[in-house]
Design a protein around this motif. Structure first.
Motif, mmCIF file in Angstrom:
data_model
loop_
_atom_site.group_PDB
_atom_site.id
_atom_site.type_symbol
_atom_site.label_atom_id
_atom_site.label_comp_id
_atom_site.label_asym_id
_atom_site.label_seq_id
_atom_site.Cartn_x
_atom_site.Cartn_y
_atom_site.Cartn_z
ATOM 1 N N PHE A 11 0.781 -1.046 0.054
ATOM 2 C CA PHE A 11 0.074 -0.140 -0.224
ATOM 3 C C PHE A 11 0.979 1.186 0.015
ATOM 4 N N ALA A 12 0.564 2.321 -0.880
ATOM 5 C CA ALA A 12 1.122 3.401 -0.939
ATOM 6 C C ALA A 12 -0.021 4.548 -0.678
ATOM 7 N N ILE A 13 0.331 5.815 0.059
ATOM 8 C CA ILE A 13 -0.498 6.732 0.213
ATOM 9 C C ILE A 13 -0.806 7.579 -0.953
ATOM 10 N N GLY A 14 0.446 7.681 -1.531
ATOM 11 C CA GLY A 14 0.643 8.606 -2.918
ATOM 12 C C GLY A 14 -0.884 8.464 -4.026
ATOM 13 N N PRO A 15 -1.115 7.234 -4.453
ATOM 14 C CA PRO A 15 -1.933 7.220 -5.388
ATOM 15 C C PRO A 15 -3.424 7.820 -5.036
ATOM 16 N N MET A 16 -3.594 7.254 -3.770
ATOM 17 C CA MET A 16 -4.857 7.542 -3.004
ATOM 18 C C MET A 16 -5.034 9.082 -2.924
ATOM 19 N N LEU A 17 -3.915 9.800 -2.428
ATOM 20 C CA LEU A 17 -3.884 11.238 -1.957
ATOM 21 C C LEU A 17 -3.779 12.156 -3.291
ATOM 22 N N MET A 18 -3.231 11.477 -4.301
ATOM 23 C CA MET A 18 -3.226 12.261 -5.495
ATOM 24 C C MET A 18 -4.560 12.219 -6.319
ATOM 25 N N ALA A 19 -5.337 10.905 -6.382
ATOM 26 C CA ALA A 19 -6.528 11.020 -6.866
ATOM 27 C C ALA A 19 -7.418 11.962 -6.106
ATOM 28 N N LEU A 20 -7.427 12.110 -4.841
ATOM 29 C CA LEU A 20 -8.245 13.023 -4.250
ATOM 30 C C LEU A 20 -7.783 14.544 -4.527
ATOM 31 N N ALA A 21 -6.509 14.773 -4.565
ATOM 32 C CA ALA A 21 -6.027 16.138 -4.709
ATOM 33 C C ALA A 21 -6.564 16.633 -6.255
ATOM 34 N N ARG A 22 -6.628 15.715 -7.284
ATOM 35 C CA ARG A 22 -7.118 15.956 -8.741
ATOM 36 C C ARG A 22 -8.708 16.142 -8.460
ATOM 37 N N SER A 23 -9.545 15.394 -7.640
ATOM 38 C CA SER A 23 -10.728 15.546 -7.668
ATOM 39 C C SER A 23 -11.202 16.653 -6.805
ATOM 40 N N ASN A 24 -10.306 17.555 -5.865
ATOM 41 C CA ASN A 24 -10.583 18.464 -5.174
ATOM 42 C C ASN A 24 -9.886 19.686 -5.425
ATOM 43 N N SER A 25 -9.370 19.764 -6.899
ATOM 44 C CA SER A 25 -8.465 20.835 -7.434
ATOM 45 C C SER A 25 -9.525 22.015 -7.696
ATOM 46 N N PRO A 26 -9.029 23.380 -7.638
ATOM 47 C CA PRO A 26 -10.101 24.302 -7.945
ATOM 48 C C PRO A 26 -10.396 24.263 -9.333
#
Length: 180
Positions: free
Chosen positions: A159-174
């Motif tokens: 498990f790596a946090i990166g992919p989960m975090l990046m997916a959320l960052a993309r979905s929450n980007s302005p």
């Protein structure tokens, strides 16, 4: 180079600095603590020079393999966690970890599941995962079961946090909010 300075009026705690540009993506938390803290009850007070709390030493291989990310990225990807921080905001790792404990309780994650996540992933990463779980709470049937599964996978190095975090960052980007 700008730094945000937050001073706590509690004389027992240290002055907290959250560097903006010194924390690099993929930097690991220091693993200097010999003792084991009770992350669900109290927060560790021994932060390193970057304001990060060292991971516990029960699973050094797993926590060393699991990369932590800059606090700013975590907050961009998971903005909902900020409301659960002290005084309704999160500006330091300590405040994120405090917010994660509140969210853990709110989502019905057992103290033992969160404590195990802190031991395996390290306290910063466990708090980051709780922020991600909060962000996706409407899509997760059992937050506690999900956290335990991620913890097991992290222990095995799967498990790596990166992919989960990046997916959320993309979905929450302005930009996405404007175009979507």
């Amino acid at each position: 180079h700008y730094e945000r300075h937050i001073q706590n009026s509690n004389p027992q705690s240290i002055i907290e600095l959250e560097p903006a540009s010194e924390m690099k993506q993929g930097a690991t938390a220091d693993d200097r603590s010999g003792g084991r803290a009770e992350p669900t009850v109290r927060l560790q007070k021994d932060e390193d020079e970057n304001g990060r709390v060292p991971a516990t030493s029960s699973a050094p291989a797993a926590s060393a393999a699991l990369k932590s990310f800059p606090l700013g990225l975590v907050l961009q990807a998971c903005p909902e966690i900020a409301a659960y921080g002290p005084q309704g905001s999160v500006g330091t790792w300590r405040e994120l970890m405090a917010a994660a404990v509140v969210v853990r309780s709110m989502l019905g994650v057992s103290p033992s599941a969160y404590e195990q996540a802190c031991e395996i992933m390290g306290p910063e990463n466990a708090a980051t995962v709780m922020a991600c779980v909060l962000e996706r709470a409407g899509h997760i049937n059992s937050a506690g079961g999900y956290l335990r599964d991620l913890t097991r996978r992290a222990e095995k190095g799967e498990f790596a946090i990166g992919p989960m975090l990046m997916a959320l960052a993309r979905s929450n980007s302005p930009m996405r909010a404007k175009t979507g």
